[in-house]
Design a protein around this motif. Structure first.
Motif, PDB file in Angstrom:
ATOM      1  N   ILE A  43     -19.452 -20.042 -36.793  1.00  0.00           N
ATOM      2  CA  ILE A  43     -20.639 -19.699 -36.009  1.00  0.00           C
ATOM      3  C   ILE A  43     -20.580 -18.221 -35.647  1.00  0.00           C
ATOM      4  O   ILE A  43     -19.519 -17.696 -35.325  1.00  0.00           O
ATOM      5  CB  ILE A  43     -20.663 -20.518 -34.703  1.00  0.00           C
ATOM      6  N   LEU A  70     -26.057 -29.016 -31.231  1.00  0.00           N
ATOM      7  CA  LEU A  70     -24.769 -29.151 -31.901  1.00  0.00           C
ATOM      8  C   LEU A  70     -23.770 -30.006 -31.143  1.00  0.00           C
ATOM      9  O   LEU A  70     -22.768 -30.433 -31.714  1.00  0.00           O
ATOM     10  CB  LEU A  70     -24.154 -27.762 -32.130  1.00  0.00           C
ATOM     11  N   ILE A  94     -22.596 -30.983 -37.341  1.00  0.00           N
ATOM     12  CA  ILE A  94     -23.344 -29.971 -38.086  1.00  0.00           C
ATOM     13  C   ILE A  94     -24.344 -30.642 -39.030  1.00  0.00           C
ATOM     14  O   ILE A  94     -25.496 -30.233 -39.133  1.00  0.00           O
ATOM     15  CB  ILE A  94     -22.391 -29.022 -38.832  1.00  0.00           C
ATOM     16  N   ASP A 102     -26.048 -17.564 -36.451  1.00  0.00           N
ATOM     17  CA  ASP A 102     -25.955 -18.215 -37.751  1.00  0.00           C
ATOM     18  C   ASP A 102     -24.876 -19.284 -37.708  1.00  0.00           C
ATOM     19  O   ASP A 102     -24.000 -19.286 -36.861  1.00  0.00           O
ATOM     20  CB  ASP A 102     -25.786 -17.242 -38.918  1.00  0.00           C
ATOM     21  N   LEU A 103     -25.001 -20.209 -38.638  1.00  0.00           N
ATOM     22  CA  LEU A 103     -24.168 -21.407 -38.648  1.00  0.00           C
ATOM     23  C   LEU A 103     -23.783 -21.732 -40.078  1.00  0.00           C
ATOM     24  O   LEU A 103     -24.602 -21.630 -40.985  1.00  0.00           O
ATOM     25  CB  LEU A 103     -24.971 -22.566 -38.039  1.00  0.00           C
ATOM     26  N   SER A 104     -22.524 -22.098 -40.268  1.00  0.00           N
ATOM     27  CA  SER A 104     -22.078 -22.636 -41.553  1.00  0.00           C
ATOM     28  C   SER A 104     -21.225 -23.860 -41.254  1.00  0.00           C
ATOM     29  O   SER A 104     -20.979 -24.188 -40.093  1.00  0.00           O
ATOM     30  CB  SER A 104     -21.268 -21.589 -42.334  1.00  0.00           C
ATOM     31  N   THR A 158     -16.734 -32.657 -36.304  1.00  0.00           N
ATOM     32  CA  THR A 158     -17.425 -31.372 -36.450  1.00  0.00           C
ATOM     33  C   THR A 158     -18.407 -31.441 -37.610  1.00  0.00           C
ATOM     34  O   THR A 158     -19.561 -31.036 -37.489  1.00  0.00           O
ATOM     35  CB  THR A 158     -16.412 -30.233 -36.671  1.00  0.00           C
ATOM     36  N   TYR A 166     -27.294 -31.749 -37.070  1.00  0.00           N
ATOM     37  CA  TYR A 166     -28.199 -30.630 -36.767  1.00  0.00           C
ATOM     38  C   TYR A 166     -29.149 -30.400 -37.936  1.00  0.00           C
ATOM     39  O   TYR A 166     -30.356 -30.292 -37.759  1.00  0.00           O
ATOM     40  CB  TYR A 166     -27.414 -29.353 -36.455  1.00  0.00           C
ATOM     41  N   ARG A 217     -24.306 -19.582 -45.021  1.00  0.00           N
ATOM     42  CA  ARG A 217     -24.747 -19.505 -43.628  1.00  0.00           C
ATOM     43  C   ARG A 217     -26.242 -19.734 -43.531  1.00  0.00           C
ATOM     44  O   ARG A 217     -26.991 -19.352 -44.412  1.00  0.00           O
ATOM     45  CB  ARG A 217     -24.419 -18.143 -43.048  1.00  0.00           C
ATOM     46  N   VAL A 269     -26.701 -19.101 -30.886  1.00  0.00           N
ATOM     47  CA  VAL A 269     -26.015 -19.208 -32.179  1.00  0.00           C
ATOM     48  C   VAL A 269     -26.929 -18.524 -33.185  1.00  0.00           C
ATOM     49  O   VAL A 269     -28.023 -19.004 -33.461  1.00  0.00           O
ATOM     50  CB  VAL A 269     -25.764 -20.686 -32.566  1.00  0.00           C
ATOM     51  N   THR A 328     -30.039 -19.198 -37.389  1.00  0.00           N
ATOM     52  CA  THR A 328     -30.501 -20.131 -36.368  1.00  0.00           C
ATOM     53  C   THR A 328     -30.852 -19.381 -35.089  1.00  0.00           C
ATOM     54  O   THR A 328     -30.551 -18.190 -34.954  1.00  0.00           O
ATOM     55  CB  THR A 328     -29.426 -21.192 -36.028  1.00  0.00           C
TER      56      THR A 328
END
Length: 102
Positions: A41, A64, A93, A35-37, A89, A96, A13, A33, A16
Motif C-alpha cells: 500500500i 479493507l 484485498i 495505491d494498492l497491490s 490479507t 475490496y 498496483r 490509500v 485508489t
C-alpha cells in the motif's frame, strides 16, 4: 521513460482513494490509500507519525478492514507499506476488488 515507468513491480498496483487510518509505535494518522497491490500500500498521511523503515504498522479502513505491514519507505507525507501476507490479507484485498471497485 520515467523512473516510475521503469520500476519492476512484484504485483500490479491499482490507484485508489480509500480513506483509513495507519498506526505505528509513535502515533496514528488518518489518510488515504493512494495505491494498492496484493503485496503493499502507498498511504498518504494527514499528520506525520514518525514512521521509520522496518517499523510495523496497522492499517484500518471500512473497505479493507484491518491489515498489518512493515514500512518500506517514506517520502514527505507518504509511506510505502509491505503487507504481511496471509490468506486473510488476500481475502480482504480480493473482497475490496469484488465489492468496492467499480
Amino acid at each position: 521513460m520515467t523512473y516510475r515507468d521503469s520500476i519492476q513491480r512484484a504485483s500490479p498496483r491499482t490507484q485508489t482513494k480509500i480513506t483509513g487510518k495507519v498506526t505505528c509505535k509513535f502515533g496514528s494518522s488518518n489518510g488515504i490509500v493512494r495505491d494498492l497491490s496484493d503485496e503493499g500500500i502507498c498511504f498518504q498521511l494527514l499528520f506525520d507519525i514518525g514512521a521509520q523503515t522496518g517499523q510495523e504498522v496497522t492499517i484500518q479502513s471500512e473497505e479493507l478492514g484491518y491489515l498489518t505491514g512493515i514500512v518500506r519507505w517514506y517520502r514527505g507525507d507518504k509511506i510505502g507499506i509491505k503487507l504481511k501476507l496471509s490468506s486473510n490479507t488476500a481475502a480482504q484485498i480480493s473482497s475490496y476488488y469484488k465489492f468496492f471497485r467499480p
